[in-house]
Design an enzyme around this catalytic site. Structure first.
Site, PDB file in Angstrom:
ATOM      1  N   HIS A  87       0.550  -1.636  -0.021  1.00 55.97           N
ATOM      2  CA  HIS A  87      -0.046  -0.129  -0.312  1.00 55.97           C
ATOM      3  C   HIS A  87       0.796   0.601   0.377  1.00 55.97           C
ATOM      4  O   HIS A  87       1.816   1.318   0.763  1.00 55.97           O
ATOM      5  CB  HIS A  87      -0.892  -0.151   0.952  1.00 55.97           C
ATOM      6  N   GLU A 107      26.293   3.128  15.530  1.00 50.71           N
ATOM      7  CA  GLU A 107      26.985   3.532  16.403  1.00 50.71           C
ATOM      8  C   GLU A 107      27.317   4.708  16.868  1.00 50.71           C
ATOM      9  O   GLU A 107      28.138   5.715  17.387  1.00 50.71           O
ATOM     10  CB  GLU A 107      27.933   2.870  15.048  1.00 50.71           C
ATOM     11  N   ILE A 108      26.384   5.415  16.156  1.00 48.68           N
ATOM     12  CA  ILE A 108      26.406   6.800  15.833  1.00 48.68           C
ATOM     13  C   ILE A 108      25.923   7.430  17.382  1.00 48.68           C
ATOM     14  O   ILE A 108      26.762   7.887  18.358  1.00 48.68           O
ATOM     15  CB  ILE A 108      24.933   8.144  15.757  1.00 48.68           C
ATOM     16  N   ARG A 204      -8.108  -5.974   3.273  1.00 46.83           N
ATOM     17  CA  ARG A 204      -8.090  -6.888   4.386  1.00 46.83           C
ATOM     18  C   ARG A 204      -8.332  -7.366   4.802  1.00 46.83           C
ATOM     19  O   ARG A 204      -8.148  -8.473   5.799  1.00 46.83           O
ATOM     20  CB  ARG A 204      -6.189  -6.309   4.872  1.00 46.83           C
TER      21      ARG A 204
END
Lengths: 240, 240, 240, 240
Positions: A87, A107-108, A204
């Site tokens: 979608h 990691e920053i 759905r």
């Protein structure tokens, strides 16, 4: 499962969906449609409900795009997440993928999270639908559910164990993960307009959809219904 | 692999990408940008090349959206396909998923295709990159490549075998496939504007990208370069 | 009007629409939907027609996005062009605006085109619809059509003349053009998927639409019908 | 001008822009990027600021799509509105057009609003830029500003008066409005992601842009800056 996100949550199989943010309401739809008029309404009346029905029936969709939701999905299998990706219109996604994917950014910040995928584990294995090759029979469990669970569990364990062994041999993560089962659980932030969410629910929350996805659609419908009941109803039921 | 699609093809690892259709060229870009002028050019000259560079440098992107390509991907692992799905703007996808997904439509036509997934199988397992947790070392194979292949193969076999056993127990396909490894091969039709394809190439033909995806980006670049060489160059190199 | 674009053209009021390029056909839709099957079809049969109807009826829209068209509009009033801009999904536009807009790029090429806007000029002025405040009565001309034309012509002349006078005073073009009538003619390149074009036709080839826009929708329908007759029919008639 | 919308407003020339709704903040960006980690942050720290800069610099744009704004524009000339329509990705619009456009819906509610267009009226007419045919000289007024205003006013009056006369002859509104000057004021609701708004600001708060549009870009920047200062700065300044 601990709920990491702030907002209203509902369980979806062995995962969870949280409405973490939203903006707008039925009134936003009404006020957008009447933008050229001289005032903003702050309370709905019957004429507004009629206007919403008129807009949905005549496919004047733009007013419904000013109501927007953000959902966080946790512990939902990648198989289910992939249905969401289809979608595209009016939607934005940020996916957690495997946790390594986040460690570059991480990691920053100096932190490190041990890799620990989880996998979707069905409690009941449903029977195959006879005529519809894609569907299952809701509520009808296979005779030997215990054996099905055992086979499933062993396959998951073997896949994950092979992944670990490949890493030990020095294989890069991007190749090693190829042996992981598709049922690995992912995290996902999904931001979508009311038009897009209603379209997802229509497609759905339907007997032809995979049950796991239908359960997600039902949960999302329940979460947004209190926010824009008239618009949701008009959109979901407009063309059925 | 037999090439089922008509068009120019290139191998991508153990899969294939085919340019099945396209429309437009560098001239389409030029003619769109000059739509308000009195004529259509049918041959490029130096001024047209300058115009294309100007458009790319100043991010006047709309003229590049009138050149459109359709690619068919066959035998490409789902892990690679998923990277494509993330490119939403100016793109359309039709995915093959597991073959069962198509049988619903197929039943209309009366044919039936035996389910027979294939899996991506690396010939060389690359070493993990030291500092970049997400990357691999291109060209550097692990010492024990033979053992890596054996572990990989066994995991794939076990996953597929568990899938078969679950089906035999009567489990529905939508649940059984949860044990399948993510390396299963998919088929995909991708239609995208030149702007979108160039953006994909810029992001993925890059040392930080997974090698399998970089290989796809390189193949796609090679396929479209003869069609719009000036525009492709201007877009891919505009901001690096 | 001289036709500057190469392709099949149709008149739309006092302007023109040309199909300058396209890719795909009904077969492209069928082959995309069956991407996971083992072969590409090169001729349609009855089962393919059924498949196309099934896809449209069940809103499996992605296969229809691999058929793409480019139209050039010339001499179409800005009022009509603006209706096109509202169709965003699966669409790309490059507009000619006022001709000055192109001269920045044009200076690169050294050419210069004298500014010479044209305006849409109706031959017949239709009566206002009684009950629908937005609509007109097709085929019903006002009694005094001669006077209507005279008033219209004078207003256009006055607007254009004021524009010229402001330029003579040294006023910048971007402010001077504010006095121009909205009926100025524009040029536009529109690239759109079959799904998007069919959606435009459904909404605009409709008695509630402005007649000038309906005429454009009818012309576009005629231009693409030979290319993908089954898909166009299935999409346009699927939900009416 | 009376402010009909609820929210923070800023004047833009003789119109107004109001931030009527929004969701998200710098923290939403950070939390989306770290969706796979174990917790939601509720306060920013230095590492989060670094992460935001990293995301923008490496064009990981999806986290910026979960911050969304709704703006109402009132009394802004159609010429300015049209620049907004060109920003399609991540945007939704509901336009007021001429007020008649709303009366179809309005009839549902029983109200009726007299048609009363307003037109943008510049207080100062700027000189044309010498070398850039598209631009004006900010702050440099033409010598005879009084005459420019008189010519402008007369043209607007004549256009509107012709519109009224055509209606009196029974001409339908959809044709009569063709004589209206493009400076007519429109109302517009614009909902857009932070990514889209930042892109608009980068392109339009720029010396090459029409001043009226640049003023709108500056006002919008001022309205959203308090909500997501780090993200806005990182996005707007990332590639300059």
């Amino acid at each position: 499962m601990k709920n990491q996100f702030i907002g209203t949550s509902l369980d979806v199989d062995d995962g969870k969906v949280t409405l973490t943010d939203y903006m707008g309401s039925d009134l936003s739809v009404v006020n957008a449609a009447r933008v050229s008029f001289g005032k903003t309404k702050t309370e709905m009346d019957d004429k507004d409900v009629k206007l919403i029905k008129y807009l949905a029936a005549h496919k004047h969709m733009s007013p419904f795009r000013h109501v927007v939701f953000t959902f966080a999905l946790e512990g939902v299998s990648e198989v289910v997440c992939r249905q969401l990706y289809k979608h595209q219109v009016g939607c934005a996604y940020t996916s957690g993928e495997f946790k390594e994917a986040a460690t570059t950014w991480n990691e920053i910040s100096g932190r490190y999270v041990e890799f620990d995928p989880e996998f979707h584990f069905p409690s009941e294995f449903r029977k195959q639908h006879k005529s519809n090759k894609q569907a299952s029979l809701e509520g009808e469990c296979v005779e030997n559910n215990v054996m099905a669970r055992a086979i499933y569990k062993e396959a998951i364990d073997q896949g994950f164990s092979a992944y670990k062994k490949l890493l030990e041999l020095g294989v890069c993560k991007e190749q090693a993960r190829m042996v992981m089962p598709v049922s690995f659980k992912n995290s996902l932030v999904w931001t979508a307009s009311l038009e897009a969410v209603a379209h997802f629910i229509k497609l759905r929350d339907h007997e032809g959809a995979q049950l796991e996805i239908r359960n997600l659609a039902r949960a999302i419908k329940k979460l947004i219904d209190p926010i824009c009941p008239h618009s949701l109803d008009a959109l979901v039921n407009s063309e059925k």
